[in-house]
Design a protein around this motif. Structure first.
Motif, PDB file in Angstrom:
ATOM      1  N   GLY A   1      43.377  37.455  38.036  1.00  0.00           N
ATOM      2  CA  GLY A   1      44.790  38.418  38.045  1.00  0.00           C
ATOM      3  C   GLY A   1      44.495  39.649  38.237  1.00  0.00           C
ATOM      4  O   GLY A   1      45.224  40.415  38.962  1.00  0.00           O
TER       5      GLY A   1
ATOM      6  N   LEU B   1      40.983  31.064  30.519  1.00  0.00           N
ATOM      7  CA  LEU B   1      41.566  32.378  30.270  1.00  0.00           C
ATOM      8  C   LEU B   1      40.835  33.407  30.783  1.00  0.00           C
ATOM      9  O   LEU B   1      41.336  34.254  31.536  1.00  0.00           O
ATOM     10  CB  LEU B   1      41.536  32.671  28.694  1.00  0.00           C
ATOM     11  CG  LEU B   1      42.702  31.946  27.867  1.00  0.00           C
ATOM     12  CD1 LEU B   1      42.442  32.405  26.607  1.00  0.00           C
ATOM     13  CD2 LEU B   1      43.865  32.413  28.280  1.00  0.00           C
ATOM     14  N   THR B   2      39.475  33.213  30.901  1.00  0.00           N
ATOM     15  CA  THR B   2      38.738  34.441  31.492  1.00  0.00           C
ATOM     16  C   THR B   2      38.869  34.535  32.879  1.00  0.00           C
ATOM     17  O   THR B   2      39.242  35.631  33.452  1.00  0.00           O
ATOM     18  CB  THR B   2      37.137  34.443  31.143  1.00  0.00           C
ATOM     19  OG1 THR B   2      37.101  33.920  29.819  1.00  0.00           O
ATOM     20  CG2 THR B   2      36.480  35.482  31.371  1.00  0.00           C
TER      21      THR B   2
ATOM     22  N   ALA C   1      41.158  33.295  34.825  1.00  0.00           N
ATOM     23  CA  ALA C   1      42.427  33.519  35.097  1.00  0.00           C
ATOM     24  C   ALA C   1      42.858  35.197  35.035  1.00  0.00           C
ATOM     25  O   ALA C   1      43.572  35.581  35.915  1.00  0.00           O
ATOM     26  CB  ALA C   1      43.477  32.996  34.160  1.00  0.00           C
ATOM     27  N   SER C   2      42.171  35.627  34.104  1.00  0.00           N
ATOM     28  CA  SER C   2      42.319  36.935  33.945  1.00  0.00           C
ATOM     29  C   SER C   2      41.651  37.811  34.964  1.00  0.00           C
ATOM     30  O   SER C   2      42.462  38.990  35.481  1.00  0.00           O
ATOM     31  CB  SER C   2      41.767  37.644  32.536  1.00  0.00           C
ATOM     32  OG  SER C   2      42.642  37.074  31.491  1.00  0.00           O
ATOM     33  N   LEU C   3      40.510  37.562  35.244  1.00  0.00           N
ATOM     34  CA  LEU C   3      39.764  38.119  36.609  1.00  0.00           C
ATOM     35  C   LEU C   3      40.634  38.133  37.789  1.00  0.00           C
ATOM     36  O   LEU C   3      40.352  39.028  38.482  1.00  0.00           O
ATOM     37  CB  LEU C   3      38.379  37.620  36.443  1.00  0.00           C
ATOM     38  CG  LEU C   3      37.467  37.799  35.097  1.00  0.00           C
ATOM     39  CD1 LEU C   3      35.919  37.131  35.439  1.00  0.00           C
ATOM     40  CD2 LEU C   3      37.304  39.270  35.068  1.00  0.00           C
TER      41      LEU C   3
END
Lengths: 292, 480
Positions: free
Chosen positions: A20, A13-14, A16-18
């Motif tokens: 993104g 999740l982390t 993928a967010s970074l």
């Protein structure tokens, strides 16, 4: 290093967010596409409200990139994804331990010396007495009051003559270190209200001069002597207060005393042996016995 | 049947007035509790006048009464104009206006009566939580319904921010308020211990993020270019800043729980995401300043624009300070001190209140069809607001930094150098200064209220017709 499911979940999740965030920033600057923007005929939303065609400044892109790089480095060095503890192996518990060790190595010797000092010597040292007062303010004043005079007809006055558990340095130290539990039994199942009233009056009379005959004396000799003694001077081993001094923790009018007799009292002094170290307890004992 | 070619502005006017009333009531409560910190006995022994109860009335009054009413008003006003359609379901918009303000009013009374869930900024008990959810859904229907009806293809950036406000606050409110009711006025959170703390600050910080920051950025992106009569300097920067902002803000909550009994990796993520946040925040500030650049001469004569530009400056200050405070080694000093209170108020007074004042000075004359009663009073208000905010922030910086350092200071025995009580007692001058600062700021707001009342005495009927030509682009397409 084994990676459990939730660690993987957080990591995915982390990251993928970074990614993104990086992708959105990169896309706006370098995709070449204008993503719906038409600089020739910009959208007019509301009369003079339209889109400005100025390209976003490059310094912002580098700021964004720098904060993402910082983030990645920080997350590698420090606890980041679930059970991954980071290459620095840093933990807040570890930091606390380090600080405690540093504290001990700086102040340990001096504190051990003070813990073994003579009480009178501590009492003559202004610096130590000021430190003692601060410890009292921090740990004791909430109940016993700033001047140690007790409060709320519940918390004992430490500046009077009544020390139900004893006023020797040893007894006071034990009270601080191990705490105390004082229990006055309630007698409502044994006494009627009239008898309780007589008893209350009798205990008040005890403080002046032991009366030869009194309507409360019979019950006193039956129920109270075991702890408070036939002359009313109490028993330190049980924490049974001396009644002849006219000092009452829970309030001294006959109505309150009657309440105490009928329904009892439970007093708790918490143990501070795990909260305070030897020096702090020694300082407190010195401060409390000063001038007594 | 309402005219489909006319904007629905009456509900906006009512929301603006209610917002002003809440501003005075909420800030008044704030000034009173600031006085209580200097003279503790002025609560006169009344429970409902005590600090604990009035403090929640202050925060709920200014955030949910003043702030959300202003956000609803400006969202309704701008979404119609940027979509070229009247409000979708205008009756539902009236429901939002009335039910929301009723909820804040009754909720405020319940707080004074001692009802509280004990969750900061979410103190209202479960019956109110359900009511708030219903009103918020109605808000969403009106807003997104209007967007869906729009005649302009591209959705303007202010609507992205208002949309994020509505969606994220709905999510935060519902999850954080989940509780088991015990009586009508008491419930217990579904979460326990550290989980409760994490959920609470996920809510708490994102209420700051998406309501007090995101929502008011929507206000900024509509009213700043409108008023400066300039296009947004870089529209693309505003869009990338929007996504960077929403993406990173949602993680930042755990920085409220540094060095607490929550997992260390949660603290790490909360910290780094807070630091990333500086980039989108300053992108917006720079974009705003560059938008006004070239219209500087307007600042001399126009108090509304002055407020908006000053709000941008405080926005820049608060969004720099926030990431700094989220760094763990800074947080060691700042946590639990009045520095946090100063930080919040540099945002709340300097950013939220100022931009709302500026927007209202722009909006009210247009809504009521009358020139502002007194530009001079508005200018005096500007200086009162600036002086009040500066004095407030400086006094709390002084108080907070000295608290943080004095608490940590050790003497030659390795004992704490100062008792908590001594440090507390030394705060009196700072707290007195804060009370004066709050009173100055409040007096400015009262001046504005008076100014608007006088303006409204000259009101005329205003009908804003929707323009025929929807966009330049569609006009170009029609020619081609």
């Amino acid at each position: 290093m084994p990676i459990d499911f939730w660690t993987g979940w957080v990591a995915v999740l982390t990251i993928a967010s970074l990614v993104g965030l990086a992708w959105v920033s990169y896309g706006v600057y370098f995709s070449g596409k204008k993503a719906g923007f038409d600089e020739e005929s910009p959208t007019i939303w509301d009369e003079n409200l339209r889109e400005g065609a100025h390209p976003p400044p490059m310094w912002w892109f580098w700021t964004m990139l720098a904060s993402l790089v910082f983030t990645l480095i920080y997350l590698i060095l420090y606890p980041s994804f679930g059970s991954l503890s980071g290459t620095f192996q840093w933990s807040q518990g570890g930091e606390l331990d380090e600080r405690l060790v540093a504290h001990e190595s700086t102040f340990g010797t001096r504190r051990t010396e003070i813990a073994q000092m003579d009480l009178a010597a501590i009492q003559e040292d202004e610096l130590l007495m000021r430190a003692a007062k601060r410890v009292f303010d921090r740990q004791c004043a909430a109940c016993h009051g700033l001047e140690a005079k007790g409060q709320a007809d519940t918390f004992p006055n430490l500046r009077d003559d009544l020390w139900q558990w004893g006023n020797s340095a040893e007894a006071i130290e034990k009270s601080i270190r191990d705490g105390r539990q004082g229990i006055m039994v309630g007698w409502s199942s044994v006494l009627n209200r009239a008898e309780a009233s007589y008893l209350a009056q009798y205990t008040v009379a005890l403080a002046e001069a032991p009366p030869g005959s009194h309507p409360g004396k019979a019950k006193y000799d039956e129920l109270c002597v075991a702890c408070h003694g036939s002359d009313g001077t109490g028993m330190e081993a049980l924490g049974a207060p001396d009644l002849t001094k006219g000092i009452y923790t829970y309030g001294g009018n006959t109505l309150t005393i009657k309440e105490t007799i009928l329904y009892g009292r439970e007093g708790v002094m918490p143990a501070f042996g795990d909260v305070l170290d030897d020096m702090q307890i020694r300082l407190l004992v010195a401060w409390l016995t000063d001038g007594s | 049947m309402p005219d489909p070619n006319v904007y629905n502005d009456r509900v906006v006017t009512v929301l603006v007035v209610l917002s002003l009333v809440w501003a005075i009531a909420g800030m008044g409560a704030g000034v009173f509790i600031a006085a209580e910190l200097v003279w503790p006995t002025i609560d006169l022994g009344q429970e409902w006048l005590s600090y604990g109860r009035l403090r929640t009335l202050h925060t709920n009054g200014v955030i949910f009464g003043f702030g959300v009413s202003a956000l609803m008003a400006t969202a309704f006003y701008s979404v119609q104009r940027t979509s070229h359609v009247p409000l979708f379901a205008p009756k539902l918009a009236w429901f939002c206006c009335i039910a929301w303000n009723l909820a804040v009013l009754l909720g405020g009374i319940s707080l004074l009566a001692g009802w509280t869930s004990g969750k900061e900024y979410a103190e209202l008990e479960w019956p109110f939580d359900i009511g708030i959810t219903i009103v918020w859904l109605a808000f969403a229907v009106v807003f997104f319904g209007t967007i869906a009806n729009r005649k302009v293809k591209a959705i303007y950036v202010s609507n992205w921010f208002y949309g994020a406000l509505i969606i994220v606050i709905a999510m935060l409110h519902v999850v954080n308020s989940m509780a088991i009711p015990i009586t009508i006025g008491k419930s217990y959170s579904l979460f326990a211990g550290a989980q409760d703390a994490i959920v609470q600050w996920w809510y708490g910080h994102n209420a700051v993020g998406f309501l007090l920051t995101g929502g008011f950025l929507g206000m900024l992106y509509y009213f700043l270019p409108k008023h400066a009569d300039r296009p947004i300097w870089s529209y693309r920067l505003s869009i990338v800043a929007f996504w960077a902002f929403t993406y990173s803000y949602i993680w930042a909550g755990p920085h409220h729980l540094h060095y607490n009994a929550i997992p260390e990796w949660v603290q790490s993520l909360g910290m780094v995401m807070s630091i990333i946040l500086l980039a989108p925040s300053w992108a917006t500030m720079v974009n705003g300043v560059m938008t006004v650049a070239g219209a500087w001469e307007k600042l001399k004569t126009d108090p509304a624009l002055k407020f908006i530009v000053l709000a941008l400056a405080f926005y820049g200050l608060a969004t720099f300070e926030g990431p700094m405070l989220s760094i763990k080694s800074v947080n060691v000093v700042s946590h639990f001190t009045d520095w946090t209170v100063g930080h919040v108020h540099s945002g709340a007074l300097g950013w939220n209140a100022m931009i709302t004042f500026g927007t209202f000075y722009f909006l009210v004359p247009r809504l009521v069809g009358a020139a502002l009663y007194s530009v001079r009073l508005a200018n005096i208000h500007f200086w009162l607001a600036l002086a009040g905010t500066m004095l407030y922030v400086l006094s709390m910086w002084g108080a907070g930094v000295s608290q943080g350092l004095l608490w940590l200071s050790l003497d030659e025995l390795g004992e704490l150098s100062y008792g908590f009580r001594d440090i507390m007692a030394s705060m009196t001058p700072y707290y007195a200064l804060r009370f004066v600062a709050g009173a100055i700021f409040l007096s400015g707001a009262i001046l504005m209220f008076y100014n608007f009342v006088k303006t409204m005495e000259n009101r005329t009927t205003v009908v804003r017709r929707i323009p025929d030509v929807t966009t330049a682009r569609s006009a170009v397409e029609a020619v081609a």
